[in-house]
Design a protein around this motif. Structure first.
Motif, short mmCIF file in Angstrom:
data_model
loop_
_atom_site.label_atom_id
_atom_site.label_comp_id
_atom_site.label_asym_id
_atom_site.label_seq_id
_atom_site.Cartn_x
_atom_site.Cartn_y
_atom_site.Cartn_z
N LEU A 41 9.30 -11.34 -7.49
CA LEU A 41 9.29 -10.88 -8.50
C LEU A 41 8.10 -12.23 -9.24
CD1 LEU A 41 9.69 -10.10 -11.63
CD2 LEU A 41 11.28 -11.78 -11.62
N LEU A 42 7.78 -12.93 -8.80
CA LEU A 42 7.02 -14.55 -9.40
C LEU A 42 5.14 -14.31 -8.60
CD1 LEU A 42 9.60 -17.50 -9.09
CD2 LEU A 42 8.75 -16.47 -11.60
N MET A 43 6.04 -13.92 -7.69
CA MET A 43 4.84 -14.05 -6.51
C MET A 43 3.65 -12.69 -6.88
SD MET A 43 4.08 -15.84 -5.17
CE MET A 43 4.32 -17.92 -4.71
N GLY A 44 4.59 -11.46 -7.95
CA GLY A 44 3.82 -10.48 -8.31
C GLY A 44 3.31 -10.59 -10.06
N LEU A 45 3.61 -11.77 -10.58
CA LEU A 45 2.68 -12.37 -11.70
C LEU A 45 1.56 -13.24 -11.25
CD1 LEU A 45 5.98 -13.15 -13.25
CD2 LEU A 45 4.64 -10.98 -13.34
N THR A 46 1.92 -13.54 -9.83
CA THR A 46 0.27 -15.00 -9.41
C THR A 46 -0.95 -13.29 -8.67
OG1 THR A 46 0.64 -14.36 -7.84
CG2 THR A 46 2.31 -15.75 -9.28
N ARG A 47 -2.08 -14.22 -8.44
CA ARG A 47 -3.14 -13.15 -8.06
C ARG A 47 -3.11 -13.62 -6.64
NH1 ARG A 47 -7.42 -15.28 -12.85
NH2 ARG A 47 -6.56 -13.78 -14.32
N ILE A 48 -2.62 -13.39 -6.15
CA ILE A 48 -1.77 -13.74 -4.53
C ILE A 48 -2.57 -12.52 -3.68
CG2 ILE A 48 0.31 -13.01 -4.29
CD1 ILE A 48 0.27 -15.47 -2.10
N GLY A 49 -3.62 -12.84 -2.33
CA GLY A 49 -3.83 -11.18 -2.22
C GLY A 49 -2.59 -10.82 -1.01
N VAL A 50 -2.92 -9.64 -1.42
CA VAL A 50 -2.52 -8.43 -0.48
C VAL A 50 -1.35 -8.79 0.93
CG1 VAL A 50 -0.64 -5.92 -0.12
CG2 VAL A 50 -2.11 -6.72 -2.34
N CYS A 51 -2.76 -9.26 1.46
CA CYS A 51 -2.71 -9.24 3.04
C CYS A 51 -2.20 -10.54 2.80
CB CYS A 51 -4.19 -8.86 3.28
SG CYS A 51 -4.65 -7.43 3.73
N ARG A 52 -2.65 -11.69 2.67
CA ARG A 52 -1.91 -13.07 2.58
C ARG A 52 -0.82 -12.71 2.52
NH1 ARG A 52 -4.50 -18.30 -0.55
NH2 ARG A 52 -6.04 -18.51 0.94
N TYR A 53 0.08 -12.41 1.78
CA TYR A 53 1.24 -12.06 1.17
C TYR A 53 2.00 -11.21 2.31
CZ TYR A 53 5.71 -10.47 -1.81
OH TYR A 53 6.82 -11.21 -1.89
N TRP A 54 1.78 -10.28 2.94
CA TRP A 54 2.13 -10.12 4.02
C TRP A 54 2.72 -11.31 5.27
CZ3 TRP A 54 4.30 -4.98 4.51
CH2 TRP A 54 4.50 -4.04 6.16
N TRP A 55 1.35 -11.41 5.37
CA TRP A 55 1.92 -12.12 6.95
C TRP A 55 2.59 -13.32 6.69
CZ3 TRP A 55 0.13 -17.48 7.58
CH2 TRP A 55 -1.15 -17.43 6.89
N VAL A 56 2.42 -13.98 5.80
CA VAL A 56 3.07 -15.67 5.14
C VAL A 56 4.37 -15.24 5.19
CG1 VAL A 56 3.31 -17.36 3.86
CG2 VAL A 56 0.71 -16.73 3.95
N SER A 57 4.62 -13.37 4.19
CA SER A 57 6.46 -13.54 4.02
C SER A 57 6.89 -12.99 5.48
CB SER A 57 6.29 -12.31 3.44
OG SER A 57 5.44 -12.61 2.04
N GLN A 58 5.70 -12.77 6.64
CA GLN A 58 6.24 -11.96 7.85
C GLN A 58 6.84 -13.01 8.99
OE1 GLN A 58 4.39 -8.42 9.38
NE2 GLN A 58 6.15 -8.54 10.27
N VAL A 59 5.78 -13.87 8.80
CA VAL A 59 5.99 -15.45 8.85
C VAL A 59 7.07 -15.97 8.88
CG1 VAL A 59 5.09 -17.61 10.18
CG2 VAL A 59 3.26 -15.41 10.25
N ALA A 60 7.01 -16.38 7.94
CA ALA A 60 8.19 -17.04 7.43
C ALA A 60 9.32 -16.66 6.85
CB ALA A 60 7.96 -18.04 5.48
N MET A 61 9.37 -14.99 7.51
CA MET A 61 10.95 -14.89 6.98
C MET A 61 11.37 -14.71 8.54
SD MET A 61 10.78 -12.36 3.87
CE MET A 61 10.14 -10.91 4.10
N LEU A 62 10.97 -15.04 9.42
CA LEU A 62 10.56 -14.38 10.95
C LEU A 62 12.38 -15.36 11.28
CD1 LEU A 62 10.13 -12.40 12.79
CD2 LEU A 62 8.80 -14.48 13.58
N PRO A 63 12.23 -16.43 11.14
CA PRO A 63 13.25 -17.39 11.48
C PRO A 63 14.18 -17.07 11.51
CG PRO A 63 11.52 -18.90 10.82
CD PRO A 63 11.13 -17.11 10.85
N ALA A 64 14.93 -16.64 9.94
CA ALA A 64 16.28 -15.90 9.26
C ALA A 64 16.61 -15.07 9.58
CB ALA A 64 16.04 -16.53 7.57
N THR A 65 15.20 -13.67 10.38
CA THR A 65 15.93 -12.59 10.38
C THR A 65 16.02 -12.74 11.86
OG1 THR A 65 14.22 -12.05 9.49
CG2 THR A 65 14.62 -10.91 10.96
N VAL A 66 15.73 -13.35 13.32
CA VAL A 66 16.19 -14.06 14.01
C VAL A 66 17.35 -14.05 14.04
CG1 VAL A 66 15.50 -14.77 16.59
CG2 VAL A 66 14.16 -13.73 15.42
N ILE A 67 18.11 -15.15 12.99
CA ILE A 67 18.56 -15.61 13.38
C ILE A 67 20.86 -14.83 12.35
CG2 ILE A 67 20.95 -17.51 12.48
CD1 ILE A 67 18.57 -19.40 11.86
#
Length: 227
Positions: free
Chosen positions: A152-178
């Motif tokens: 929700l918060l990031m949707g209010l900003t001007r962050i690019g979609v591609c940047r949002y995608w790859w950062v989210s995928q990398v950052a969520m990976l450790p918890a995903t594997v656990i």
């Protein structure tokens, strides 16, 4: 809000309600997936591709609509699929769902928020432009910030979609594997708190803050060196 946005909001609310109607009460609960684990395993054995596609679509839907249960689905993915299969399915499904939720927030709310809080958002936009990836990486890893709130918060900003995608995928990976690994021993899990200990939550928080802290220390060092 124009008619298109109202129609889109109604469609979202309709999909949210329909999902709760289609899924029986307790489906996205720990006890619910334990109850149906053997039946689901049998289905995966007989139709692995179809099962993977259904799981992927359900995960995207739950994530995009911010329905509680993504962590439970991750455990289920660990119980039904191999670790590498579960990692691919959950990693891409969660990131796709998060990106859709962010875009929905952007379409419905960003213009109004940018106008209503122009001065405050000017500062936020500058920070996102300078180090948006670092902020998002930290938010994704910090347990204090729920998954849907970051979208929700990031949707209010001007962050690019591609940047949002790859950062989210990398950052969520450790918890995903656990969580996927914990799902392989689903019968021994009595609560989500059994998976992430206080020490592990603290470690995730430190890991999330590391890029921002490194950037701050580097800027302090270079500014003092110039003096």
């Amino acid at each position: 809000m124009n008619s298109r946005k109202i129609a889109f909001l109604c469609a979202l609310l309709g999909a949210f309600v329909l999902t709760f109607v289609v899924l029986p009460p307790g489906t996205l609960s720990l006890e619910g997936i334990k109850t149906h684990q053997q039946a689901l395993l049998s289905h995966v054995d007989h139709e692995p591709l179809r099962s993977a596609l259904i799981f992927f679509a359900l995960y995207v839907l739950v994530s995009a609509l911010s329905i509680p249960g993504a962590a439970i689905l991750t455990l289920l993915g660990g119980a039904l699929f191999s670790l590498w299969e579960g990692t691919v399915l959950v990693s891409f499904a969660s990131t796709l769902g998060a990106t859709l939720a962010m875009l929905a927030s952007r379409y419905l709310l960003r213009d109004w928020v940018q106008r209503r809080f122009a001065q405050q958002m000017k500062t936020v936009n500058a920070g996102i432009a300078h180090d948006g990836a670092g902020y998002l990486f930290a938010l994704r890893l910090m347990p204090l910030f729920p998954f849907f709130l970051v979208n929700l918060l990031m949707g209010l900003t001007r962050i690019g979609v591609c940047r949002y995608w790859w950062v989210s995928q990398v950052a969520m990976l450790p918890a995903t594997v656990i969580f996927l690994n914990a799902g392989r021993e689903l019968g021994n899990v009595s609560s989500l708190r059994d998976i992430l200990s206080p020490g592990m939550l603290f470690a995730f928080t430190l890991l999330g803050l590391l890029p921002l802290a490194s950037r701050w220390l580097f800027s302090r060092f270079t500014s003092s060196f110039k003096k």
